[in-house]
Enzyme design. Structure first.
Site, PDB file in Angstrom:
ATOM      1  N   VAL A   7       0.849  -1.196   0.000  1.00  0.00           N
ATOM      2  CA  VAL A   7       0.000   0.000   0.000  1.00  0.00           C
ATOM      3  C   VAL A   7       0.881   1.242   0.000  1.00  0.00           C
ATOM      4  O   VAL A   7       1.563   1.535   0.994  1.00  0.00           O
ATOM      5  CB  VAL A   7      -0.935   0.021   1.230  1.00  0.00           C
ATOM      6  N   ASN A   9       1.239   5.590  -1.235  1.00  0.00           N
ATOM      7  CA  ASN A   9       0.421   6.788  -1.200  1.00  0.00           C
ATOM      8  C   ASN A   9      -0.361   7.012  -2.480  1.00  0.00           C
ATOM      9  O   ASN A   9      -1.423   7.634  -2.457  1.00  0.00           O
ATOM     10  CB  ASN A   9       1.305   8.012  -0.928  1.00  0.00           C
ATOM     11  N   THR A  10       0.156   6.511  -3.595  1.00  0.00           N
ATOM     12  CA  THR A  10      -0.496   6.719  -4.887  1.00  0.00           C
ATOM     13  C   THR A  10      -1.216   5.475  -5.371  1.00  0.00           C
ATOM     14  O   THR A  10      -2.364   5.548  -5.826  1.00  0.00           O
ATOM     15  CB  THR A  10       0.545   7.156  -5.938  1.00  0.00           C
ATOM     16  N   ASN A  11      -0.550   4.323  -5.283  1.00  0.00           N
ATOM     17  CA  ASN A  11      -1.127   3.075  -5.781  1.00  0.00           C
ATOM     18  C   ASN A  11      -1.001   1.958  -4.758  1.00  0.00           C
ATOM     19  O   ASN A  11      -0.138   2.004  -3.871  1.00  0.00           O
ATOM     20  CB  ASN A  11      -0.422   2.627  -7.078  1.00  0.00           C
ATOM     21  N   GLY A 107       9.435   3.722   6.977  1.00  0.00           N
ATOM     22  CA  GLY A 107       8.300   3.205   6.222  1.00  0.00           C
ATOM     23  C   GLY A 107       8.446   1.714   5.962  1.00  0.00           C
ATOM     24  O   GLY A 107       9.542   1.223   5.669  1.00  0.00           O
ATOM     25  N   ASP A 109       7.560  -0.078   3.511  1.00  0.00           N
ATOM     26  CA  ASP A 109       8.019  -0.408   2.161  1.00  0.00           C
ATOM     27  C   ASP A 109       9.529  -0.318   2.053  1.00  0.00           C
ATOM     28  O   ASP A 109      10.159  -1.096   1.317  1.00  0.00           O
ATOM     29  CB  ASP A 109       7.354   0.501   1.123  1.00  0.00           C
ATOM     30  N   ASP A 146      14.001   3.959  -4.907  1.00  0.00           N
ATOM     31  CA  ASP A 146      12.584   3.683  -5.157  1.00  0.00           C
ATOM     32  C   ASP A 146      11.900   4.948  -5.660  1.00  0.00           C
ATOM     33  O   ASP A 146      11.776   5.938  -4.930  1.00  0.00           O
ATOM     34  CB  ASP A 146      11.916   3.192  -3.860  1.00  0.00           C
ATOM     35  N   THR A 149       5.985   7.933  -4.677  1.00  0.00           N
ATOM     36  CA  THR A 149       5.478   9.273  -4.399  1.00  0.00           C
ATOM     37  C   THR A 149       6.623  10.160  -3.938  1.00  0.00           C
ATOM     38  O   THR A 149       6.728  11.324  -4.319  1.00  0.00           O
ATOM     39  CB  THR A 149       4.372   9.213  -3.334  1.00  0.00           C
TER      40      THR A 149
END
Length: 290
Positions: A7, A9-11, A107, A109, A146, A149
């Site tokens: 998950v 922020n954009t997709n 984060g 991710d 990466d 966003t």
């Protein structure tokens, strides 16, 4: 089969993995207003279009940098598949020491990417000599770039420790700021221009965006390497990685599925120790950097 959910922020990315093989990779918008029921219907329909046998999905793992969507994704998995997912966060076994001042501020991710990148480095690097002579191969760290966003740079030591990194404004965010603040500049497609020297406003902006970010990547990677003091491999992921990476001198490999691979690795490490699905804490940091 394992359902891996990333998950951002954009997709939101959904990966269906069978063993090490990624069978399907789906994406949808990170719509904060959708309910778990709406996401459950959407994901089941997307998987049905690809003729995925939903009954075979028997495990799930979630990494989220959007705290308001974390519980929604847990609800989606429970409603759509009748299973309790593992959520990347405090208490989850990653196999990676986190040397950040406050590990909860990283984060999820970024940790997941770091885990996958370290495994990639180990697979592709020759083993270092126990006592390398001068000129012999020394163990390498890895830097993950990466393009999300935000554009993040994450550093992993040769021992496989997450050290920290850099957060820069994302390409799309920077471009939108330019378009909205400059009255005479219209929105353009983010694409490779025919040459560096733009001869019209469109090509001039494309050059600044693409080559400007390529220069940002090379500049930061070189500074990170000098500060770290040991060799570092560089791997990139994210939506615009395949556009920017070929224009850089430092990025070696682009892996569109790096985060999903990292989620699989973390799920396997928790399954090996007999750890079942956990309560769903806020994802590591939940800082929204992805």
């Amino acid at each position: 089969m394992l359902l891996a959910i990333d998950v951002g922020n954009t997709n939101i990315s959904f990966g269906v993995l069978e063993g090490e093989a990624l069978r399907h990779h789906l994406r949808c918008e990170s719509a904060r207003s959708r309910t778990a029921d709406e996401y459950a219907v959407l994901v089941r329909q997307m998987l049905d279009l690809r003729r995925v046998d939903l009954a075979r999905i028997d495990s799930a793992i979630i990494a989220s940098v959007v705290p308001t969507l974390t519980d929604t994704m847990v609800g989606l998995v429970e409603r759509a598949f009748g299973i309790e997912p593992l959520v990347v966060g405090p208490g989850i076994k990653t196999g990676m020491a986190i040397l950040y001042e406050n590990p909860r501020e990283v984060g999820a991710d970024r940790i997941v990417n770091a885990v996958a990148a370290h495994e990639w480095m180990k697979r592709t690097e020759p083993a270092p000599s126990p006592e390398p002579a001068r000129g012999d191969h020394a163990a390498s760290g890895v830097i993950v770039v990466d393009f999300g966003t935000a554009t993040t740079f994450d550093c992993v030591t040769p021992k496989g420790e997450y050290l920290g990194g850099v957060i820069a404004p994302g390409i799309q965010i920077s471009a939108e700021a330019l378009f909205s603040r400059a009255a005479r500049l219209s929105r353009v497609e983010i694409a490779l221009p025919p040459r560096v020297v733009g001869r019209n406003p469109v090509h001039s902006m494309q050059s600044g965006i693409v080559y400007g970010y390529a220069g940002l990547v090379d500049g930061l990677v070189n500074r990170l390497r000098r500060e770290l003091g040991y060799p570092c491999r560089v791997i990139a992921t994210g939506g615009l990685a395949r556009l920017i990476a070929p224009q850089t001198e430092t990025i070696e490999v682009v892996d569109d599925d790096l985060t999903l691979t990292g989620l699989r690795l973390i799920y396997e490490r928790n399954a090996e120790r007999g750890g079942g699905p956990s309560p769903h804490p806020t994802a590591a940091g939940g800082g929204g950097q992805g």
